[in-house]
Design a protein around this motif. Structure first.
Motif, PDB file in Angstrom:
ATOM      1  N   ALA A   1       0.818  -1.211   0.000  1.00  0.00           N
ATOM      2  CA  ALA A   1       0.000   0.000   0.000  1.00  0.00           C
ATOM      3  C   ALA A   1       0.852   1.261   0.000  1.00  0.00           C
ATOM      4  O   ALA A   1       0.311   2.366   0.101  1.00  0.00           O
ATOM      5  N   ALA A   2       2.156   1.117  -0.127  1.00  0.00           N
ATOM      6  CA  ALA A   2       3.071   2.264  -0.089  1.00  0.00           C
ATOM      7  C   ALA A   2       3.342   2.789  -1.492  1.00  0.00           C
ATOM      8  O   ALA A   2       3.275   2.053  -2.473  1.00  0.00           O
ATOM      9  N   ASP A   3       3.648   4.071  -1.582  1.00  0.00           N
ATOM     10  CA  ASP A   3       4.049   4.686  -2.847  1.00  0.00           C
ATOM     11  C   ASP A   3       5.559   4.873  -2.864  1.00  0.00           C
ATOM     12  O   ASP A   3       6.160   5.298  -1.869  1.00  0.00           O
ATOM     13  N   PHE A   4       6.175   4.569  -4.019  1.00  0.00           N
ATOM     14  CA  PHE A   4       7.581   4.854  -4.286  1.00  0.00           C
ATOM     15  C   PHE A   4       7.677   5.885  -5.407  1.00  0.00           C
ATOM     16  O   PHE A   4       6.722   6.103  -6.158  1.00  0.00           O
ATOM     17  N   ASN A   5       8.855   6.444  -5.538  1.00  0.00           N
ATOM     18  CA  ASN A   5       9.130   7.326  -6.663  1.00  0.00           C
ATOM     19  C   ASN A   5      10.564   7.079  -7.135  1.00  0.00           C
ATOM     20  O   ASN A   5      11.497   7.720  -6.699  1.00  0.00           O
ATOM     21  N   GLY A   6      10.693   6.086  -8.001  1.00  0.00           N
ATOM     22  CA  GLY A   6      12.010   5.725  -8.517  1.00  0.00           C
ATOM     23  C   GLY A   6      12.745   4.739  -7.653  1.00  0.00           C
ATOM     24  O   GLY A   6      13.883   5.018  -7.236  1.00  0.00           O
ATOM     25  N   PRO A   7      12.152   3.566  -7.351  1.00  0.00           N
ATOM     26  CA  PRO A   7      12.913   2.552  -6.608  1.00  0.00           C
ATOM     27  C   PRO A   7      14.033   1.994  -7.473  1.00  0.00           C
ATOM     28  O   PRO A   7      13.778   1.419  -8.522  1.00  0.00           O
ATOM     29  N   LEU A   8      15.263   2.168  -7.025  1.00  0.00           N
ATOM     30  CA  LEU A   8      16.412   1.779  -7.841  1.00  0.00           C
ATOM     31  C   LEU A   8      17.084   0.551  -7.245  1.00  0.00           C
ATOM     32  O   LEU A   8      16.632  -0.561  -7.406  1.00  0.00           O
TER      33      LEU A   8
ATOM     34  N   GLY B   1      13.836  13.586   2.404  1.00  0.00           N
ATOM     35  CA  GLY B   1      13.046  13.921   1.227  1.00  0.00           C
ATOM     36  C   GLY B   1      13.718  14.899   0.286  1.00  0.00           C
ATOM     37  O   GLY B   1      13.191  15.175  -0.799  1.00  0.00           O
ATOM     38  N   THR B   2      14.879  15.432   0.677  1.00  0.00           N
ATOM     39  CA  THR B   2      15.613  16.377  -0.164  1.00  0.00           C
ATOM     40  C   THR B   2      16.875  15.721  -0.704  1.00  0.00           C
ATOM     41  O   THR B   2      17.695  15.218   0.084  1.00  0.00           O
ATOM     42  N   LEU B   3      17.030  15.704  -2.021  1.00  0.00           N
ATOM     43  CA  LEU B   3      18.253  15.186  -2.619  1.00  0.00           C
ATOM     44  C   LEU B   3      19.405  16.110  -2.278  1.00  0.00           C
ATOM     45  O   LEU B   3      19.348  17.313  -2.546  1.00  0.00           O
ATOM     46  N   GLY B   4      20.434  15.565  -1.663  1.00  0.00           N
ATOM     47  CA  GLY B   4      21.556  16.405  -1.293  1.00  0.00           C
ATOM     48  C   GLY B   4      22.577  15.628  -0.499  1.00  0.00           C
ATOM     49  O   GLY B   4      22.594  14.392  -0.490  1.00  0.00           O
TER      50      GLY B   4
ATOM     51  N   ALA C   1      16.580   1.854  -2.329  1.00  0.00           N
ATOM     52  CA  ALA C   1      16.923   3.249  -2.585  1.00  0.00           C
ATOM     53  C   ALA C   1      15.773   3.879  -3.362  1.00  0.00           C
ATOM     54  O   ALA C   1      15.620   3.653  -4.561  1.00  0.00           O
ATOM     55  N   ASP C   2      14.948   4.636  -2.663  1.00  0.00           N
ATOM     56  CA  ASP C   2      13.774   5.300  -3.249  1.00  0.00           C
ATOM     57  C   ASP C   2      14.239   6.670  -3.742  1.00  0.00           C
ATOM     58  O   ASP C   2      14.098   7.679  -3.061  1.00  0.00           O
ATOM     59  N   PHE C   3      14.789   6.682  -4.959  1.00  0.00           N
ATOM     60  CA  PHE C   3      15.652   7.776  -5.388  1.00  0.00           C
ATOM     61  C   PHE C   3      14.968   9.142  -5.367  1.00  0.00           C
ATOM     62  O   PHE C   3      15.436  10.079  -4.718  1.00  0.00           O
ATOM     63  N   TYR C   4      13.870   9.311  -6.104  1.00  0.00           N
ATOM     64  CA  TYR C   4      13.269  10.640  -6.214  1.00  0.00           C
ATOM     65  C   TYR C   4      12.611  11.084  -4.916  1.00  0.00           C
ATOM     66  O   TYR C   4      12.328  12.275  -4.743  1.00  0.00           O
ATOM     67  N   ASN C   5      12.384  10.159  -4.015  1.00  0.00           N
ATOM     68  CA  ASN C   5      11.949  10.537  -2.672  1.00  0.00           C
ATOM     69  C   ASN C   5      13.123  10.835  -1.754  1.00  0.00           C
ATOM     70  O   ASN C   5      12.918  11.211  -0.598  1.00  0.00           O
ATOM     71  N   ALA C   6      14.347  10.631  -2.269  1.00  0.00           N
ATOM     72  CA  ALA C   6      15.563  10.917  -1.512  1.00  0.00           C
ATOM     73  C   ALA C   6      15.543  10.217  -0.154  1.00  0.00           C
ATOM     74  O   ALA C   6      15.849  10.806   0.896  1.00  0.00           O
ATOM     75  N   ARG C   7      15.214   8.923  -0.208  1.00  0.00           N
ATOM     76  CA  ARG C   7      15.110   8.154   1.025  1.00  0.00           C
ATOM     77  C   ARG C   7      15.571   6.720   0.797  1.00  0.00           C
ATOM     78  O   ARG C   7      15.549   6.219  -0.320  1.00  0.00           O
ATOM     79  N   ILE C   8      15.969   6.077   1.885  1.00  0.00           N
ATOM     80  CA  ILE C   8      16.159   4.637   1.913  1.00  0.00           C
ATOM     81  C   ILE C   8      14.989   4.058   2.697  1.00  0.00           C
ATOM     82  O   ILE C   8      14.739   4.456   3.840  1.00  0.00           O
ATOM     83  N   ARG C   9      14.267   3.139   2.063  1.00  0.00           N
ATOM     84  CA  ARG C   9      13.115   2.511   2.720  1.00  0.00           C
ATOM     85  C   ARG C   9      13.498   1.075   3.096  1.00  0.00           C
ATOM     86  O   ARG C   9      14.330   0.438   2.434  1.00  0.00           O
ATOM     87  N   LYS C  10      12.872   0.558   4.121  1.00  0.00           N
ATOM     88  CA  LYS C  10      13.099  -0.822   4.553  1.00  0.00           C
ATOM     89  C   LYS C  10      11.769  -1.558   4.596  1.00  0.00           C
ATOM     90  O   LYS C  10      10.822  -1.105   5.246  1.00  0.00           O
ATOM     91  N   VAL C  11      11.716  -2.695   3.897  1.00  0.00           N
ATOM     92  CA  VAL C  11      10.552  -3.571   3.973  1.00  0.00           C
ATOM     93  C   VAL C  11      10.930  -4.737   4.875  1.00  0.00           C
ATOM     94  O   VAL C  11      11.831  -5.516   4.562  1.00  0.00           O
ATOM     95  N   LYS C  12      10.250  -4.834   5.988  1.00  0.00           N
ATOM     96  CA  LYS C  12      10.551  -5.884   6.956  1.00  0.00           C
ATOM     97  C   LYS C  12       9.990  -7.233   6.476  1.00  0.00           C
ATOM     98  O   LYS C  12       9.115  -7.278   5.613  1.00  0.00           O
TER      99      LYS C  12
END
Length: 447
Positions: free
Chosen positions: A44-51, A87-90, A64-75
Motif C-alpha cells: 500500500a506504499a508509494d515509491f518514486n524511482g525505486p532503484l 526527502g531532499t536530494l543532497g 533506494a527510493d531515489f526521487y523521494n531521496a530516502r532509503i526505505r526498509k521492507v521488513k
C-alpha cells in the motif's frame, strides 16, 4: 566459477527447468509515484524511482527510493518504514539521525552488524547508516577523481553506483565513472582496485582483472566460491573475476545491443544495458537486462542463458501468473533471498516485484532434531505446535513471503496459533530459537 553443491533439496529448483512452478507478484508499491505508506503494509506504499536494493541476513529488504531521496526498509512481515533521508536530494546531516539527513541514494548494501551503506554518485562518496540510525560519510573525500588510499575517507571516487558487502564485511563498489571495481577493507579501511584499469573500453578477457577495461560498471555480486560478477553496463556484458587466479572473462553477452540467445550459450547472447547481477544458492547468475525489460539466468554448469521473468514488453501486468508472461518496465536491481526468490526493483512501475515458488515459497523443510510437531494439518480454526522451547519465536508466512500473523514467543513446550482469519491456501510455519537460529519450517494448509 561454478561450484557444485551437495544434495540440494528438491524445492531449490532451476527456473529454466521448472519455470512453470514459479509466479510473480507485487511485493511492495502501489504503482503510483509518490511517498506514503510508512508503518503499513508495503503493497500500500508509494515509491518514486525505486532503484537499487539489498537484503540483510534477517530478510529485511532495503530500497533506494531515489526521487523521494530516502532509503526505505521492507521488513519480513511486509511492513515498510523509512530509515534514511528527509526527502531532499543532497549531501548533509552527517553525525545526525539518518531520517533527518539529505541524501542522494543510489547503490545500497547491508552488513551483518546492522550497518547499511549507500552510494552517492553526485557527491562521489559512500555513506553509512549504523545500527543506531546515525549517518556518516564512510568513504570518499567528495572529489570526482580516482585515487586508492590507505584510509577510505582519503580515497577518490567518480560516480560510485552499485555496492556489495562480502562475508568478511569488505565493501565493494562499482565505481562507474572510473570504470573500475574498488574494495574497502573492513579491518583497515584501505581502498584498492580489484578490477578495471580505469580506462573505458572492453578489453582484457583471459588476463588479470586489474588490467581489463570496463565501461561504466553498474553493479557487482559474489557467489559462495568468492567469484566476482560485474554488470558491465555499457559493454552489454556480464564479466566474472575468478577468485582463485584473479583472471577476468565474459560469461554473458557479445557486446552488441539486442535481445537474443535464450536456451544457448550466454556468451553468444545479446543484452541491452545489464544493470544488476545476483547469484542463487547453486551459483547460477541472474541479470537485470534492463532495456529488454527482462530478468535472465545463466546456468553456470552449462553456460546457457534463459529468460526467467518478463516478456520483453515494457509495461505492467502479469501478477500471479508465470514470470515470463509478465510485463516489467526497466528493472533496475535484483536480489535473491536464501529461498531463491527473486526481488526486482521494477523502477518505472514504481514497484518491487517478487518471483517465488507458490507451492512453498522456495523454502525447504527444516526440523533440526525432528522434535517439533504441528497439528492439525490441514487446519481450520487453529494449529498447535509442540516440541518448542521457552523463548522460541514462531511466525506464519504466506506464499509471497509475508508474515501474516504477529510473531509469537513460546512460553512453554506447546503453542496454539489461531488461523480462522486466514484465507484458504498454503502457508509456512517458521520457528526460530531465541538467538535467531532457524529450527523448523513446516508447510500447512488452511482449509
Amino acid at each position: 566459477m561454478k561450484r557444485t553443491l551437495s544434495l540440494l533439496l528438491p524445492l531449490f529448483l532451476s527456473f529454466s527447468v521448472h519455470a512453470q512452478l514459479w509466479e510473480i507478484a507485487t511485493y511492495a508499491g502501489t504503482g503510483m509515484p509518490g511517498y506514503s505508506g510508512d508503518g503499513s503494509v508495503a503493497t500500500a506504499a508509494d515509491f518514486n524511482g525505486p532503484l537499487c536494493m539489498a537484503m540483510d541476513q534477517d530478510r529485511n529488504l532495503f530500497v533506494a527510493d531515489f526521487y523521494n531521496a530516502r532509503i526505505r526498509k521492507v521488513k519480513p512481515n511486509g511492513i515498510i518504514v523509512t530509515m534514511a533521508g528527509n526527502g531532499t536530494l543532497g549531501y548533509g546531516g552527517d553525525g545526525t539521525i539518518a531520517t533527518s539527513a539529505e541524501i542522494y541514494p543510489h547503490g545500497v548494501a547491508a552488513d551483518k552488524h546492522g550497518n547499511v551503506f549507500l552510494s552517492d554518485p553526485a557527491n562521489n562518496v559512500i555513506r553509512k547508516i549504523n545500527a543506531a540510525g546515525i549517518i556518516s560519510t564512510y568513504a570518499g573525500d567528495g572529489t570526482a577523481g580516482y585515487a586508492d588510499a590507505t584510509t577510505a575517507l582519503a580515497a577518490e571516487f567518480n560516480a560510485p553506483f552499485g555496492l556489495y558487502v562480502d562475508g568478511h564485511d569488505n565493501l565493494y563498489i562499482a565505481d562507474a565513472g572510473n570504470h573500475a571495481i574498488r574494495r574497502i577493507d573492513s579491518a583497515t579501511g584501505a581502498v584498492t582496485t580489484v578490477a578495471g584499469s580505469g580506462v573505458m573500453g572492453y578489453y582484457g578477457d583471459g588476463g588479470p582483472a586489474g588490467l581489463a577495461q570496463l565501461d561504466s560498471p553498474f553493479a557487482i555480486t559474489f557467489d559462495k566460491a568468492g567469484d566476482l560478477f560485474i554488470a558491465d553496463r555499457n559493454n552489454n556484458v556480464v564479466r566474472e573475476v575468478n577468485a582463485t587466479n584473479g583472471l577476468i572473462n565474459t560469461i554473458a553477452g557479445t557486446g552488441a545491443i539486442g535481445y537474443s540467445g535464450d536456451s544457448a550459450l550466454a556468451t553468444d547472447a545479446t543484452m541491452h544495458y545489464p544493470v544488476s547481477v545476483a547469484t542463487d544458492t547453486a551459483g547460477n547468475v541472474y541479470i537485470a537486462d534492463s532495456y529488454n525489460n527482462v530478468i535472465r539466468e545463466v546456468d553456470m554448469t552449462t553456460g546457457n542463458i534463459v529468460t526467467v521473468a518478463g516478456n520483453g514488453y515494457a509495461g505492467f501486468g502479469g501478477d500471479l501468473g508465470y514470470p515470463t508472461g509478465a510485463n516489467l518496465f526497466h528493472p533496475y536491481s535484483i536480489v535473491l533471498d536464501t529461498f531463491n526468490s527473486i526481488y526486482i526493483a521494477d523502477a518505472n512501475n514504481q514497484r518491487i516485484r517478487k518471483v517465488f515458488n507458490p507451492l512453498a515459497n522456495g523454502v525447504a523443510d527444516v526440523n533440526t532434531k525432528n522434535e517439533i510437531r504441528l497439528f492439525p494439518n490441514p487446519a481450520h480454526t487453529s494449529i498447535t505446535i509442540t516440541g518448542v522451547q521457552n523463548g522460541d519465536k514462531i511466525g506464519l508466512i504466506d506464499v509471497t513471503g509475508k508474515m501474516v500473523t504477529s510473531l509469537s514467543q513460546a512460553t512453554g513446550t506447546a503453542v496454539e496459533i489461531p488461523v480462522s482469519q486466514l484465507a484458504e491456501g498454503l502457508y509456512l510455519v517458521q520457528i526460530w530459537s531465541a538467538n535467531g537460529s532457524p529450527k523448523a519450517t513446516i508447510k500447512i494448509t488452511k482449509d
